[in-house]
Write a protein that holds these residues in place. Sequence first.
Motif, PDB file in Angstrom:
ATOM      1  N   UNK A  44     -46.252 -14.904  -0.757  1.00 45.73           N
ATOM      2  CA  UNK A  44     -46.943 -13.797  -0.111  1.00 45.73           C
ATOM      3  C   UNK A  44     -48.244 -13.472  -0.833  1.00 45.73           C
ATOM      4  N   UNK A  45     -49.157 -12.813  -0.152  1.00 46.13           N
ATOM      5  CA  UNK A  45     -50.383 -12.309  -0.772  1.00 46.13           C
ATOM      6  C   UNK A  45     -50.010 -11.092  -1.619  1.00 46.13           C
ATOM      7  N   UNK A  46     -49.997 -11.261  -2.923  1.00 44.06           N
ATOM      8  CA  UNK A  46     -49.530 -10.196  -3.819  1.00 44.06           C
ATOM      9  C   UNK A  46     -50.410  -8.952  -3.743  1.00 44.06           C
ATOM     10  N   UNK A  47     -51.685  -9.145  -3.463  1.00 52.70           N
ATOM     11  CA  UNK A  47     -52.610  -8.009  -3.414  1.00 52.70           C
ATOM     12  C   UNK A  47     -52.366  -7.119  -2.200  1.00 52.70           C
ATOM     13  N   UNK A  48     -51.553  -7.590  -1.261  1.00 46.55           N
ATOM     14  CA  UNK A  48     -51.262  -6.798  -0.058  1.00 46.55           C
ATOM     15  C   UNK A  48     -49.864  -6.175  -0.104  1.00 46.55           C
ATOM     16  N   UNK A  49     -49.159  -6.341  -1.239  1.00 49.88           N
ATOM     17  CA  UNK A  49     -47.778  -5.867  -1.336  1.00 49.88           C
ATOM     18  C   UNK A  49     -47.708  -4.488  -2.011  1.00 49.88           C
ATOM     19  N   UNK A  50     -46.593  -3.812  -1.777  1.00 49.75           N
ATOM     20  CA  UNK A  50     -46.380  -2.491  -2.355  1.00 49.75           C
ATOM     21  C   UNK A  50     -45.861  -2.590  -3.788  1.00 49.75           C
ATOM     22  N   UNK A  51     -45.978  -1.470  -4.512  1.00 52.95           N
ATOM     23  CA  UNK A  51     -45.465  -1.404  -5.885  1.00 52.95           C
ATOM     24  C   UNK A  51     -43.941  -1.476  -5.894  1.00 52.95           C
ATOM     25  N   UNK A  52     -43.413  -1.948  -7.001  1.00 53.72           N
ATOM     26  CA  UNK A  52     -41.972  -2.041  -7.222  1.00 53.72           C
ATOM     27  C   UNK A  52     -41.301  -2.937  -6.167  1.00 53.72           C
ATOM     28  N   UNK A  53     -41.951  -4.068  -5.915  1.00 54.37           N
ATOM     29  CA  UNK A  53     -41.372  -5.074  -5.020  1.00 54.37           C
ATOM     30  C   UNK A  53     -41.311  -6.406  -5.758  1.00 54.37           C
ATOM     31  N   UNK A  54     -40.402  -7.287  -5.317  1.00 47.94           N
ATOM     32  CA  UNK A  54     -40.183  -8.589  -5.953  1.00 47.94           C
ATOM     33  C   UNK A  54     -40.396  -9.683  -4.908  1.00 47.94           C
ATOM     34  N   UNK A  55     -41.084 -10.758  -5.325  1.00 48.28           N
ATOM     35  CA  UNK A  55     -41.467 -11.804  -4.367  1.00 48.28           C
ATOM     36  C   UNK A  55     -41.177 -13.193  -4.941  1.00 48.28           C
ATOM     37  N   UNK A  56     -40.551 -14.033  -4.092  1.00 49.56           N
ATOM     38  CA  UNK A  56     -40.222 -15.398  -4.500  1.00 49.56           C
ATOM     39  C   UNK A  56     -41.344 -16.349  -4.079  1.00 49.56           C
ATOM     40  N   UNK A  57     -41.614 -17.310  -4.955  1.00 54.65           N
ATOM     41  CA  UNK A  57     -42.615 -18.329  -4.629  1.00 54.65           C
ATOM     42  C   UNK A  57     -42.754 -19.311  -5.775  1.00 54.65           C
ATOM     43  N   UNK A  58     -43.886 -19.994  -5.834  1.00 55.27           N
ATOM     44  CA  UNK A  58     -44.133 -20.967  -6.896  1.00 55.27           C
ATOM     45  C   UNK A  58     -45.439 -20.643  -7.620  1.00 55.27           C
ATOM     46  N   UNK A  59     -45.471 -20.999  -8.902  1.00 53.17           N
ATOM     47  CA  UNK A  59     -46.713 -20.942  -9.668  1.00 53.17           C
ATOM     48  C   UNK A  59     -47.303 -22.347  -9.665  1.00 53.17           C
ATOM     49  N   UNK A  60     -48.588 -22.435  -9.292  1.00 52.72           N
ATOM     50  CA  UNK A  60     -49.217 -23.747  -9.159  1.00 52.72           C
ATOM     51  C   UNK A  60     -50.514 -23.815  -9.953  1.00 52.72           C
ATOM     52  N   UNK A  61     -50.709 -24.951 -10.593  1.00 44.81           N
ATOM     53  CA  UNK A  61     -51.978 -25.272 -11.239  1.00 44.81           C
ATOM     54  C   UNK A  61     -52.676 -26.256 -10.306  1.00 44.81           C
ATOM     55  N   UNK A  62     -53.614 -25.727  -9.488  1.00 47.67           N
ATOM     56  CA  UNK A  62     -54.170 -26.473  -8.349  1.00 47.67           C
ATOM     57  C   UNK A  62     -53.006 -26.797  -7.407  1.00 47.67           C
ATOM     58  N   UNK A  63     -52.702 -28.075  -7.192  1.00 51.07           N
ATOM     59  CA  UNK A  63     -51.594 -28.429  -6.306  1.00 51.07           C
ATOM     60  C   UNK A  63     -50.310 -28.738  -7.066  1.00 51.07           C
ATOM     61  N   UNK A  64     -50.395 -28.714  -8.401  1.00 55.19           N
ATOM     62  CA  UNK A  64     -49.222 -29.045  -9.226  1.00 55.19           C
ATOM     63  C   UNK A  64     -48.308 -27.836  -9.374  1.00 55.19           C
ATOM     64  N   UNK A  65     -47.054 -27.981  -8.961  1.00 55.33           N
ATOM     65  CA  UNK A  65     -46.084 -26.881  -9.090  1.00 55.33           C
ATOM     66  C   UNK A  65     -45.570 -26.828 -10.526  1.00 55.33           C
ATOM     67  N   UNK A  66     -45.734 -25.676 -11.162  1.00 51.61           N
ATOM     68  CA  UNK A  66     -45.227 -25.500 -12.521  1.00 51.61           C
ATOM     69  C   UNK A  66     -43.787 -24.984 -12.527  1.00 51.61           C
ATOM     70  N   UNK A  67     -43.473 -24.062 -11.586  1.00 53.57           N
ATOM     71  CA  UNK A  67     -42.105 -23.541 -11.544  1.00 53.57           C
ATOM     72  C   UNK A  67     -41.923 -22.670 -10.306  1.00 53.57           C
ATOM     73  N   UNK A  68     -40.663 -22.505  -9.883  1.00 48.88           N
ATOM     74  CA  UNK A  68     -40.295 -21.496  -8.900  1.00 48.88           C
ATOM     75  C   UNK A  68     -40.028 -20.192  -9.649  1.00 48.88           C
ATOM     76  N   UNK A  69     -40.574 -19.087  -9.146  1.00 53.06           N
ATOM     77  CA  UNK A  69     -40.537 -17.836  -9.903  1.00 53.06           C
ATOM     78  C   UNK A  69     -40.241 -16.646  -8.998  1.00 53.06           C
ATOM     79  N   UNK A  70     -39.912 -15.524  -9.635  1.00 54.70           N
ATOM     80  CA  UNK A  70     -39.875 -14.220  -8.982  1.00 54.70           C
ATOM     81  C   UNK A  70     -40.981 -13.366  -9.591  1.00 54.70           C
ATOM     82  N   UNK A  71     -41.788 -12.748  -8.754  1.00 54.26           N
ATOM     83  CA  UNK A  71     -42.884 -11.896  -9.207  1.00 54.26           C
ATOM     84  C   UNK A  71     -42.519 -10.437  -8.941  1.00 54.26           C
ATOM     85  N   UNK A  72     -42.516  -9.619  -9.996  1.00 54.58           N
ATOM     86  CA  UNK A  72     -42.275  -8.175  -9.860  1.00 54.58           C
ATOM     87  C   UNK A  72     -43.608  -7.455  -9.995  1.00 54.58           C
ATOM     88  N   UNK A  73     -43.901  -6.571  -9.046  1.00 52.40           N
ATOM     89  CA  UNK A  73     -45.182  -5.853  -9.025  1.00 52.40           C
ATOM     90  C   UNK A  73     -44.983  -4.381  -9.372  1.00 52.40           C
TER      91      UNK A  73
END
Length: 459
Positions: A44-73
Amino acid sequence: MQSLMQNNDTIIALATPQGVGAIGVIRLSGPESIKLTNQVFKGKNLEAQESHTIHFGTIRDSEKILDEVLISLFIAPKSFTKENVVEISCHGSNFIIRQIIQLLIRKGARPAKPGEFTKRAFMHGQFDLAQAEAVADLINADSEASHHAALNQMRGGFSGEIKRLREELIHFASMIELELDFGEEDVEFASRDDLKDLVNKLLKVVNALIHSFDLGNVIKNGVPTVIAGKPNAGKSTLLNALLKEEKAIVSDIAGTTRDFIEDEIIIGGVAFRFIDTAGLRETTDAIEKIGVERTQAKMKTASMIIYLFDLSQVDVVEMNKEINVLENTGVPFLKVGNKLDKVEEAFVEQLQKQHPDMLFLSANEPEQVELLKDRILELVNLDKFKRGDTVVTNIRHYDSLLQTKNSLDAVIEGIDNMVSNDFVAMDIRQALHYLGEITGEITTDDLLANIFSKFCIGK
């Protein structure tokens, strides 16, 4: 403080302990933390999300996937630091964590300094300085008592006491300052008798806080407890019984323990560091002599001494001499008659009449060792702590309270000697200064740097 408030950069650090684990949590704080994370996050676009929410996705260096993560805002000001905060929960591989942190540093974050997250929380008014210091104490708490003390301080118990003291003193300080402004008109805004009564009341509270530090130090740092006595009194047997493991070598040969052996256990929520020492006796053995000297040194610096007498070998006259030596150390001590199973009951009754506070036991009997633990807790005297009274645990706070006491004593002396308002006001301002140092109303960059440098990175 102003220079510290101008830090508008975004910081990053690992918030969980170093080392391989199931999960690692990477924390960012600062105005760009959400924006920077969004640049490397696929989801998801993190800049468009509300506070105190958690989002699943991947961290990427260009197209290289570094890991699947949970992001807490946590969007400012609804965060620990009152800034935008992101917490990235990733797999706990050191390699993955390092790759993600390095990627976000390349995007514009910088590595956080020790304690920098907590310092930012303090600078933005999340809590005062005493509460900020309690965060570190809470992290390091390793007993129920130290946890309770740190939690009470973090929630503002101690700070509340200090703020009440300052508020009462500030009122009178302002009255005296008014008198100085109208000095030529001979107007009295502050009664000297009322001021003296107030300062005496404040001194009573300050002195109580100062005296609580002995208990607070015990709660925070544990109780160094020396087990001492003559050779073969059963010291090593007692240590093993307290620890419930064979830590020390037990032998009928006198002088087996040449150096001290120590370990820590929790009794009644308080940490005790028990130290088994070399037996006290005159000896020509060079190594054993060093052990005896170390025992005597440990006894002088201990917070408590458990002194064992071998009931099967005791010389009453010699025992009384040893007790006199113990009394002269100034260290609280327990007299323990060991090897109860090896002596007649009549002899024990005779000793009880001479020493009613002596505890009699056999160190290899678990139930009797439990009675010893109860007596140890009585010596620590946790009654004040259990009542919920404020207890000082921080040496910096203790020093500031001593300085406050000296300034308030000077106020009383000035009133008694009819000194001018200028000097009374000066001493009151000094007292206010030292009280303000505790909670952070009065502070310097150097003081803050010293305090927060002792925190772990990521907190």
